[in-house]
Write a protein that holds these residues in place. Structure first.
Motif, PDB file in Angstrom:
ATOM      1  N   SER B  19       0.837  -1.202   0.000  1.00  0.00           N
ATOM      2  CA  SER B  19       0.000   0.000   0.000  1.00  0.00           C
ATOM      3  C   SER B  19       0.870   1.249   0.000  1.00  0.00           C
ATOM      4  O   SER B  19       0.552   2.234  -0.657  1.00  0.00           O
ATOM      5  N   VAL B  46      -7.995  -0.128  -3.113  1.00  0.00           N
ATOM      6  CA  VAL B  46      -9.028  -1.028  -2.613  1.00  0.00           C
ATOM      7  C   VAL B  46      -9.320  -2.104  -3.658  1.00  0.00           C
ATOM      8  O   VAL B  46      -9.460  -3.285  -3.350  1.00  0.00           O
ATOM      9  N   VAL B  50      -8.862  -5.970  -2.802  1.00  0.00           N
ATOM     10  CA  VAL B  50     -10.045  -6.844  -2.845  1.00  0.00           C
ATOM     11  C   VAL B  50      -9.803  -7.966  -3.859  1.00  0.00           C
ATOM     12  O   VAL B  50     -10.071  -9.137  -3.585  1.00  0.00           O
ATOM     13  N   LEU B  84     -13.845  -3.792   2.554  1.00  0.00           N
ATOM     14  CA  LEU B  84     -13.739  -2.564   1.757  1.00  0.00           C
ATOM     15  C   LEU B  84     -13.321  -1.410   2.653  1.00  0.00           C
ATOM     16  O   LEU B  84     -12.413  -0.639   2.330  1.00  0.00           O
ATOM     17  N   TYR B  87      -9.766  -1.717   3.952  1.00  0.00           N
ATOM     18  CA  TYR B  87      -8.752  -1.348   2.961  1.00  0.00           C
ATOM     19  C   TYR B  87      -8.719   0.156   2.761  1.00  0.00           C
ATOM     20  O   TYR B  87      -7.659   0.750   2.545  1.00  0.00           O
ATOM     21  N   ILE B  88      -9.902   0.801   2.827  1.00  0.00           N
ATOM     22  CA  ILE B  88      -9.920   2.264   2.720  1.00  0.00           C
ATOM     23  C   ILE B  88      -9.077   2.850   3.853  1.00  0.00           C
ATOM     24  O   ILE B  88      -8.282   3.778   3.654  1.00  0.00           O
ATOM     25  N   VAL B 126     -15.821   3.851  -3.782  1.00  0.00           N
ATOM     26  CA  VAL B 126     -15.558   2.424  -3.559  1.00  0.00           C
ATOM     27  C   VAL B 126     -16.871   1.657  -3.434  1.00  0.00           C
ATOM     28  O   VAL B 126     -17.045   0.575  -4.001  1.00  0.00           O
TER      29      VAL B 126
END
Lengths: 125, 218, 288
Positions: B19, B46, B50, B84, B87-88, B126
């Motif tokens: 990341s 993301v 995912v 989701l 990850y955000i 997202v």
């Protein structure tokens, strides 16, 4: 107590067990009130199905050789040794009758039959 | 169920380092987007994370193992939706770290600080995107839906500005009515309404995904 | 006494294969071997039990409860060992175990540690570094570490050497000392079951051919070999999987005592192995 199972024998496994246990009891190797392994641990040791050991034990109980006490275990029942021996002698007698009849039907003489019996007896040793 | 989210992160071990690297790349690549660089970077990260999680599940056929465990299929689906937001969060933290470091160094790279509005815009983007791709993945599996999802992602990414452009130039009654409605709202209200809308979308998507995943055979 | 596993009239249709009228019952305290050739429907049946695929009809009751209505509750009490682990290859054994352990209500970490030690599981190694045998042992360790009452195994020993297979049988024997547990073991390597199974269910082409005690099978079935005239003169009724060669024929019979009375003097009768039974039934010969 030793029990040896043969997978290749014609005799069903449960019968091999009952025979060997009966013999051990008659010969006194297994004494009265001696504790026997549970059906499950016997099955595990002999590497056979628990249904087989249960069948063997059920028959032995039916014939009065052992008694299964729920919660406590399986024990050698009090035996009437003489009665036992007598029933086994009766079996020998039955088999001898068979042999005699078979011998007569092919014309074997008594001496020939006796000779065969002697050889067979000695063979086992 | 949180364990399933943790599981997704655990199997993508290098996720945190990745990341950071992604953010560095996107910050540089999206210089022209201005503040939008954050939103674009988050949407991209993301998507990648995912996809990574789904790809892993697919490769090891872990659906078979997971569905033999005492886990409700609803929870398996829910964990993906929750991931989701996780990850955000991860992307945002990476962004803050990277932009902070960049701001310390004296480079021509411009960065913009994170604001609540930016985070919300990322959540909206997202949510909308995955509301559509998730049901497909749950029904067909990751591999079979990969092609569609990639095209969808790219068109979403590049097409969104075009769509906004088109809508603003269009002249139908509906758009005029919508514009009037929007003009009368404060920015905060608009953003809030969009957020609610996208969360509604997400919930509907979840319902559909669960229905599809329950019928799925392994 | 409630059966630990009960399947009634189970049906599943695929394009070119279907499972029809599957009926079987396993009481607690016993091991049932589920045998059949490849493609017979063993894995499909197990997938139906685990609700990995959807049934087209019938009932599956585990611990007396419907396997779908009480899915989570039932699965908490089931341990499974499948033909493959389906684990994540890139994480370690310990990490995989932690993920799984969380989902079982009665996870017993102490039990897992003991099995890991007994089996020699390399806890810190990545899953992809494990041999097939080690992966199976890992599955087994997990299956035995949450107080499971029913153990479901789908071809757990295919591809494993005889030593590992024998170790597995020993472990199952130990497990069965507890009369409240049950094992449902599907395999096409029947020698594993010759000794240890209590019940045998034989499936072929999606149908149950028979489901009975192993003793019943071993005592009643027989492999017979004799002169060809026997078939010629008496027809092929009652013989399963007849094969003729230059010097005679061989076949399986369901009632060897009856056969012995009729032909005991001109034919040889032998005790069958489960493999014999499977082979004779699936041979493209003549069924009874």
């Amino acid at each position: 107590m030793d029990i040896v199972i043969s997978n290749s024998s014609e005799k069903p496994i449960y019968e091999q067990i009952t025979t060997q246990i009966k013999d051990a009891i008659i010969k006194g190797v297994l004494k009265e009130a001696e504790i026997l392994p549970s059906i499950r641990s016997l099955a595990k040791e002999l590497k056979i199905s628990v249904i087989t050991t249960k069948r063997a034990y059920d028959e032995l109980e039916r014939e009065g050789f052992i008694s299964i006490v729920p919660g406590k275990g399986t024990f050698v029942a009090a035996q009437n040794k003489d009665l036992l021996r007598e029933s086994r002698i009766r079996i020998v007698e039955e088999k001898l009758i068979e042999a005699v009849e078979a011998a007569k039907s092919i014309g074997l003489s008594f001496d020939e039959l006796l000779e065969m019996l002697k050889l067979l007896f000695e063979e086992d040793d | 169920m949180l364990n399933l989210v943790i599981k997704d992160i655990l199997v993508q071990k290098k996720i945190f380092i990745a990341s950071i690297l992604y953010i560095i790349f996107f910050v540089i690549a999206f210089q022209s987007l201005g503040m939008g660089m954050y939103t674009a970077a988050i949407v991209a990260i993301v998507y990648l994370m995912v996809s990574g999680g789904f790809a892993y599940d697919d490769k090891s056929k872990s659906d078979i193992m997971l569905n033999s465990l005492p886990i409700k299929r609803e929870n398996i689906v829910m964990s993906k939706y929750i991931s989701l937001f996780v990850y955000i969060a991860i992307g945002t933290i990476a962004y803050i770290v990277v932009t902070f470091v960049i701001s310390l160094l004296n480079t021509p790279i411009k960065t913009y600080p994170v604001t609540i509005e930016l985070i919300v815009s990322a959540v909206i983007a997202v949510s909308l995107m995955h509301s559509i791709s998730f049901p497909l993945i749950f029904k067909l599996g990751y591999v079979k839906s990969k092609a569609f999802n990639m095209i969808f992602f790219l068109s979403f990414f590049f097409g969104a500005p075009l769509l906004i452009d088109f809508v603003s130039k269009a002249n139908s009654e509906v758009t005029t009515a919508v514009w009037t409605f929007l003009k009368n709202q404060s920015d905060v209200a608009i953003v809030f309404e969009l957020l609610v809308l996208s969360l509604v979308f997400l919930s509907i998507s979840y319902g559909i995904s669960v229905r599809l995943y329950k019928k799925r055979e392994f | 006494m409630t059966a630990i596993l009960e399947i009634k009239n189970l049906r599943k249709e695929y394009k070119d294969f279907s499972l029809k009228d599957i009926n079987l019952t396993l009481e607690k305290g016993f091991i049932m071997g589920f045998i059949g050739p490849n493609g017979a429907g063993k894995s499909t049946t197990i997938k139906l039990i685990l609700n990995l695929v959807n049934k087209d009809g019938g009932e599956i009751n585990i611990f007396g409860k419907d396997n779908i209505a009480f899915e989570k509750e039932v699965k908490n009490r089931i341990g499974f060992v499948l033909d493959e682990g389906y684990y994540y290859e890139e994480i370690t054994v310990r990490e995989m175990k932690s993920i799984i352990a969380h989902f079982y209500d009665r996870w017993d970490e102490g039990a897992f540690k003991k099995y890991a030690k007994d089996f020699g599981l390399p806890i810190e190694k990545k899953i992809r570094e494990l041999s097939k045998g080690m992966k199976m042992k890992f599955s087994l360790a997990i299956a035995l570490s949450h107080d499971a009452e029913l153990l479901i195994m789908d071809e757990p020993t295919s591809g494993l050497d005889p030593v590992v297979r024998s170790e597995l049988l020993d472990i199952l024997s130990d497990l069965m000392q507890d009369e409240n547990k049950g094992v449902f073991f599907s395999t096409h390597i029947t020698s594993d079951l010759d000794k240890i199974a209590d019940y045998i269910t034989f499936i072929n082409n999606g149908e149950i051919i028979f489901s009975t005690t192993k003793d019943d099978i071993m005592d009643n079935f027989g492999v017979v070999k004799g002169p060809k005239e026997l078939i010629r003169n008496n027809g092929s009724n009652g013989f399963i999987g007849i094969r003729e060669n230059q010097y005679g024929f061989e076949a399986l019979v369901q009632n060897k005592e009856e056969f012995r009375k009729l032909y005991g003097d001109i034919a040889v009768i032998e005790k069958p192995t489960l493999e014999d039974i499977m082979v004779y039934y699936t041979r493209r010969g003549i069924y009874a």
